[in-house]
Design a protein around this motif. Structure first.
Motif, PDB file in Angstrom:
ATOM      1  N   ARG A  59      11.451   0.042   4.581  1.00 10.05           N
ATOM      2  CA  ARG A  59      11.857   0.756   5.804  1.00 10.05           C
ATOM      3  C   ARG A  59      10.996   0.242   6.965  1.00 10.05           C
ATOM      4  O   ARG A  59       9.975  -0.420   6.768  1.00 10.05           O
ATOM      5  CB  ARG A  59      11.649   2.259   5.654  1.00 10.05           C
ATOM      6  CG  ARG A  59      10.170   2.640   5.560  1.00 10.05           C
ATOM      7  CD  ARG A  59       9.921   4.098   5.908  1.00 10.05           C
ATOM      8  NE  ARG A  59       8.480   4.370   5.885  1.00 10.05           N
ATOM      9  CZ  ARG A  59       7.957   5.565   6.036  1.00 10.05           C
ATOM     10  NH1 ARG A  59       8.730   6.605   6.209  1.00 10.05           N
ATOM     11  NH2 ARG A  59       6.653   5.734   6.024  1.00 10.05           N
ATOM     12  N   HIS A  79       5.587  17.357   7.054  1.00 13.34           N
ATOM     13  CA  HIS A  79       6.488  16.909   5.983  1.00 13.34           C
ATOM     14  C   HIS A  79       5.684  16.672   4.720  1.00 13.34           C
ATOM     15  O   HIS A  79       4.462  16.544   4.762  1.00 13.34           O
ATOM     16  CB  HIS A  79       7.248  15.636   6.391  1.00 13.34           C
ATOM     17  CG  HIS A  79       6.438  14.365   6.320  1.00 13.34           C
ATOM     18  ND1 HIS A  79       5.502  14.029   7.284  1.00 13.34           N
ATOM     19  CD2 HIS A  79       6.414  13.365   5.416  1.00 13.34           C
ATOM     20  CE1 HIS A  79       4.951  12.859   6.968  1.00 13.34           C
ATOM     21  NE2 HIS A  79       5.482  12.438   5.831  1.00 13.34           N
ATOM     22  N   HIS A 112       8.021   1.795   1.507  1.00 14.28           N
ATOM     23  CA  HIS A 112       7.693   3.224   1.490  1.00 14.28           C
ATOM     24  C   HIS A 112       7.656   3.674   0.029  1.00 14.28           C
ATOM     25  O   HIS A 112       8.671   3.623  -0.664  1.00 14.28           O
ATOM     26  CB  HIS A 112       8.757   4.002   2.286  1.00 14.28           C
ATOM     27  CG  HIS A 112       8.423   5.446   2.442  1.00 14.28           C
ATOM     28  ND1 HIS A 112       9.351   6.450   2.273  1.00 14.28           N
ATOM     29  CD2 HIS A 112       7.257   6.055   2.768  1.00 14.28           C
ATOM     30  CE1 HIS A 112       8.762   7.618   2.487  1.00 14.28           C
ATOM     31  NE2 HIS A 112       7.499   7.409   2.780  1.00 14.28           N
ATOM     32  N   ASP A 160      10.104  11.245   1.994  1.00 12.64           N
ATOM     33  CA  ASP A 160       9.568  12.208   2.952  1.00 12.64           C
ATOM     34  C   ASP A 160      10.537  13.367   3.095  1.00 12.64           C
ATOM     35  O   ASP A 160      11.721  13.167   3.389  1.00 12.64           O
ATOM     36  CB  ASP A 160       9.368  11.541   4.320  1.00 12.64           C
ATOM     37  CG  ASP A 160       8.224  10.538   4.299  1.00 12.64           C
ATOM     38  OD1 ASP A 160       7.417  10.589   3.353  1.00 12.64           O
ATOM     39  OD2 ASP A 160       8.151   9.714   5.232  1.00 12.64           O
ATOM     40  N   HIS A 205       5.073  14.027   1.712  1.00  9.00           N
ATOM     41  CA  HIS A 205       5.306  12.687   1.171  1.00  9.00           C
ATOM     42  C   HIS A 205       5.160  12.819  -0.342  1.00  9.00           C
ATOM     43  O   HIS A 205       4.101  13.177  -0.850  1.00  9.00           O
ATOM     44  CB  HIS A 205       4.288  11.689   1.739  1.00  9.00           C
ATOM     45  CG  HIS A 205       4.320  10.354   1.065  1.00  9.00           C
ATOM     46  ND1 HIS A 205       5.137   9.326   1.480  1.00  9.00           N
ATOM     47  CD2 HIS A 205       3.652   9.892  -0.018  1.00  9.00           C
ATOM     48  CE1 HIS A 205       4.960   8.276   0.682  1.00  9.00           C
ATOM     49  NE2 HIS A 205       4.062   8.597  -0.237  1.00  9.00           N
TER      50      HIS A 205
HETATM   51 ZN   LIG Z   1       6.135   9.039   3.258  1.00  9.59          ZN
END
Ligand SMILES: [Zn+2]
Length: 254
Positions: free
Chosen positions: A135, A225, A146, A150, A227
């Motif tokens: 990404r 958020h 990544h 997320d 991860h």
């Molecule tokens: Zn992440």
């Protein structure tokens, strides 16, 4: 049998009646074991297909791991060991009983292994804002890998353990901010980054769906958020494959 009343049965009549009864019992017993075998085979196929959906481990390898980590045997194996009761070791019925008992053991082992795998979602309500894989980095705009997914959610949203396990890390680590790592056994691990608060300590045993912390924006994060990473055998994997597989596990329990 009412028509027999009024006269004594002769011995050979009694034997014939008992013989007929035994044939009936044999049929009932055979019908029962056929039914158990059918159900067991179907359950085993379902469990194996769930494990295959994760794309990281095949069910037979998983069974070998669980055989190494748990005691062999169990009551059903003991029972099938006493096969003389079922008409001798090499009767077709005895062989079938043994085969069914082996498959029941596999079903129990796979169910136990699957219960520890991270197959449920760590948040109840969320919006996926970034997937696993290549990404564009949200900070510098360059392409980058990544290593997880997320899940955006408000500050303070509860984070649940997607499977039973043991906490192996809970603290601050660079870009991850406040991060928790859980070892689920059989080679599976999970990691939770950017937490606001952490509710667990290293070494703590975690049950399925325990609250381990709350969503935040600690570390290298542009907004609240989670991860979320899933690891198998030391390699980071795609969490969405696990969550997809889990939908088959948890739908059945509803
Ligand atoms: Zn992440």
């Amino acid at each position: 049998m009412a028509e027999l009343a009024g006269r004594a049965e002769r011995p050979n009549e009694v034997v014939a009646r008992i013989d007929a009864r035994l044939v009936q019992l044999d049929h009932a017993q055979q019908g029962l074991i056929n039914h158990v075998e059918e159900l067991t085979d179907r359950r085993l196929r379902e469990l194996k297909s769930i494990v295959r959906m994760t794309k990281v481990v095949n069910p037979d390898d998983l069974l070998k791991r669980s055989a190494n980590s748990s005691a062999q045997g169990g009551p059903f194996i003991e029972m099938a060991g006493g096969l003389d009761l079922a008409g001798g070791d090499d009767s077709a019925f005895a062989k079938q009983l043994y085969r069914v008992s082996q498959n029941l053991k596999k079903v129990a082992d796979l169910e136990e292994s699957i219960a520890r795998m991270p197959l449920s979602e760590p948040l109840v309500h969320y919006r996926k804002t970034s997937s696993y894989g290549s990404r564009r980095d949200p900070f510098n705009g360059r392409m980058a890998f990544h290593s997880g997914e997320d899940f955006a959610a408000p500050h303070g949203t509860k984070v649940y353990s997607p499977g039973a396990g043991k906490v192996t890390y809970a603290g601050w680590r660079g870009g991850y901010g406040r991060v928790i790592e859980i070892d689920h056994g059989n080679g599976f691990k999970t990691r939770y980054g950017h937490l606001g608060t952490m509710n667990v300590k290293v070494g703590q045993e975690i049950a399925f769906r325990d609250v381990i912390g709350k969503v935040g924006s600690s570390g290298r994060s542009s907004g609240p958020h989670l991860h979320y990473e899933v690891w198998f055998d030391g390699i980071v994997r795609n969490p969405s494959k696990f969550i997809e597989a889990g939908q088959y596990v948890f739908a059945k329990q509803g």
